[in-house]
Motif scaffolding. Structure first.
Motif, PDB file in Angstrom:
ATOM      1  N   ASN A   3       1.131 116.798  39.564  1.00 25.16           N
ATOM      2  CA  ASN A   3      -0.170 116.209  39.890  1.00 25.16           C
ATOM      3  C   ASN A   3      -0.370 114.955  39.055  1.00 25.16           C
ATOM      4  OD1 ASN A   3      -1.030 116.831  37.298  1.00 25.16           O
ATOM      5  ND2 ASN A   3      -2.479 118.408  37.896  1.00 25.16           N
TER       6      ASN A   3
ATOM      7  N   SER B 149      -4.493 109.667  36.558  1.00 26.93           N
ATOM      8  CA  SER B 149      -4.924 109.221  37.885  1.00 26.93           C
ATOM      9  C   SER B 149      -4.778 107.708  38.013  1.00 26.93           C
ATOM     10  CB  SER B 149      -6.384 109.615  38.124  1.00 26.93           C
ATOM     11  OG  SER B 149      -6.487 111.013  38.244  1.00 26.93           O
TER      12      SER B 149
ATOM     13  N   ASN C 287      -5.458 117.074  44.017  1.00 21.97           N
ATOM     14  CA  ASN C 287      -6.184 116.073  43.258  1.00 21.97           C
ATOM     15  C   ASN C 287      -7.693 116.246  43.374  1.00 21.97           C
ATOM     16  OD1 ASN C 287      -6.010 113.556  41.677  1.00 21.97           O
ATOM     17  ND2 ASN C 287      -7.187 112.727  43.387  1.00 21.97           N
TER      18      ASN C 287
ATOM     19  N   THR D 141      -1.031 110.898  42.478  1.00 21.27           N
ATOM     20  CA  THR D 141      -0.780 112.075  43.316  1.00 21.27           C
ATOM     21  C   THR D 141       0.229 111.733  44.410  1.00 21.27           C
ATOM     22  OG1 THR D 141      -3.073 112.762  42.952  1.00 21.27           O
ATOM     23  CG2 THR D 141      -1.887 113.830  44.757  1.00 21.27           C
TER      24      THR D 141
ATOM     25  N   SER E 185      -5.266 116.488  48.269  1.00 30.16           N
ATOM     26  CA  SER E 185      -6.448 116.047  47.532  1.00 30.16           C
ATOM     27  C   SER E 185      -7.700 116.686  48.114  1.00 30.16           C
ATOM     28  CB  SER E 185      -6.595 114.523  47.619  1.00 30.16           C
ATOM     29  OG  SER E 185      -5.401 113.877  47.228  1.00 30.16           O
TER      30      SER E 185
END
Ligand code: MN
Length: 264
Positions: free
Chosen positions: A8, A40, A96, A110, A128
């Motif tokens: 992830n 992220s 996500n 992701t 996600s």
């Protein structure tokens, strides 16, 4: 039994990790390798100029997992290049916290982890949930597990991955599943300029969360806005075949040979 690699970009504390891992337990042998912190929007990185470390950790249910100092794509690369004794049959990245739709896929760690799997020739899914807070991953995890099971039977075309986005609503409010194309994200980034404690300027890219064109039927953004689970098949070949001929007509292309000669 099939082996499934889970990664992830939200790191070891990502709220969608454990629900996904647990749901996949019925589908195959799951190995988790995730970044040791929030990564992220780290894109498709490859760490080449510093070492990568891997640590064995325990997830909240006590099960064992690995964290790495690398980016999400590094986590998958580590696994397929030999950290795992055998190649996984399937790579799943997520789930996500926050949708990955439209142009998000170029920023998304992701997606990058799933791309890395695809490049290595392994069928891959990016998953996600469409919320940035208070996500309920129960339905999303169950759906991805069902998708994974079918994918393991059917396979995927070469160089194609599945980008899955799930609405953050209870299962009874899910309208269904739509196969979609990428929609148009509307980014509302703002450059914030401030002073640090030493009086020097620093910059921060802030602003509102991105929105999107929800009225564009058939897109991933439209599907989420209508409470559909969105599945977009994404191909690695980003060539714009429709523009190849048009580009051939550019003077710089047509005149290249004679221009080289006259300069020589
Ligand atoms: Mn993330």
């Amino acid at each position: 039994m099939s082996s499934i690699l889970v990664s992830n970009d939200d790191g070891i504390t990502g709220p969608g990790l454990l629900p996904l891992k647990q749901a996949l337990g019925a589908v195959g042998e799951v190995t988790v390798i995730v970044p040791d912190r929030q990564r992220s929007a780290s894109g498709h990185a490859k760490t080449m100029h510093k070492p990568l470390r891997i640590q064995e950790i325990n997830l909240a249910d006590g099960s064992s997992a690995y964290s790495s100092t690398g980016a999400p794509s590094d986590c998958v690369a580590l696994a397929v290049l030999g950290f795992l004794p055998t190649m996984p049959d399937l790579v799943i990245s997520g789930i996500n916290l926050g949708a990955n739709v439209g142009h998000d896929i170029t920023y998304s760690g992701t997606l990058a982890a799933a791309f890395e799997g695809t490049i290595s020739g392994i069928p891959s899914i990016a998953a996600s949930l469409d919320t940035y807070e208070d996500g309920d991953f129960t339905y999303a995890a169950r759906f991805v597990a069902r998708l994974a099971r079918e994918l393991l039977t059917r396979g995927l075309p070469k160089n194609v991955l599945l980008n899955v986005n799930v609405p953050n609503v209870p299962q009874r409010e899910i309208s269904g599943v739509e196969i979609t194309r990428l929609g148009r994200r509307l980014y509302r980034d703002q450059l914030i300029k401030r002073k640090d404690p030493r009086g020097r300027d620093y910059y921060w890219i802030g602003g509102e969360r991105p929105s999107g064109r929800a009225d564009d039927e058939g897109t991933d953004i439209w599907a989420l806005a209508s409470n559909y689970v969105s599945i977009t098949p994404i191909q690695l070949d980003m060539t714009d075949y429709g523009f190849v001929e048009g580009l051939r007509a550019w003077d710089v292309v047509r005149g290249a040979a004679s221009a080289e000669r006259s300069q020589g």
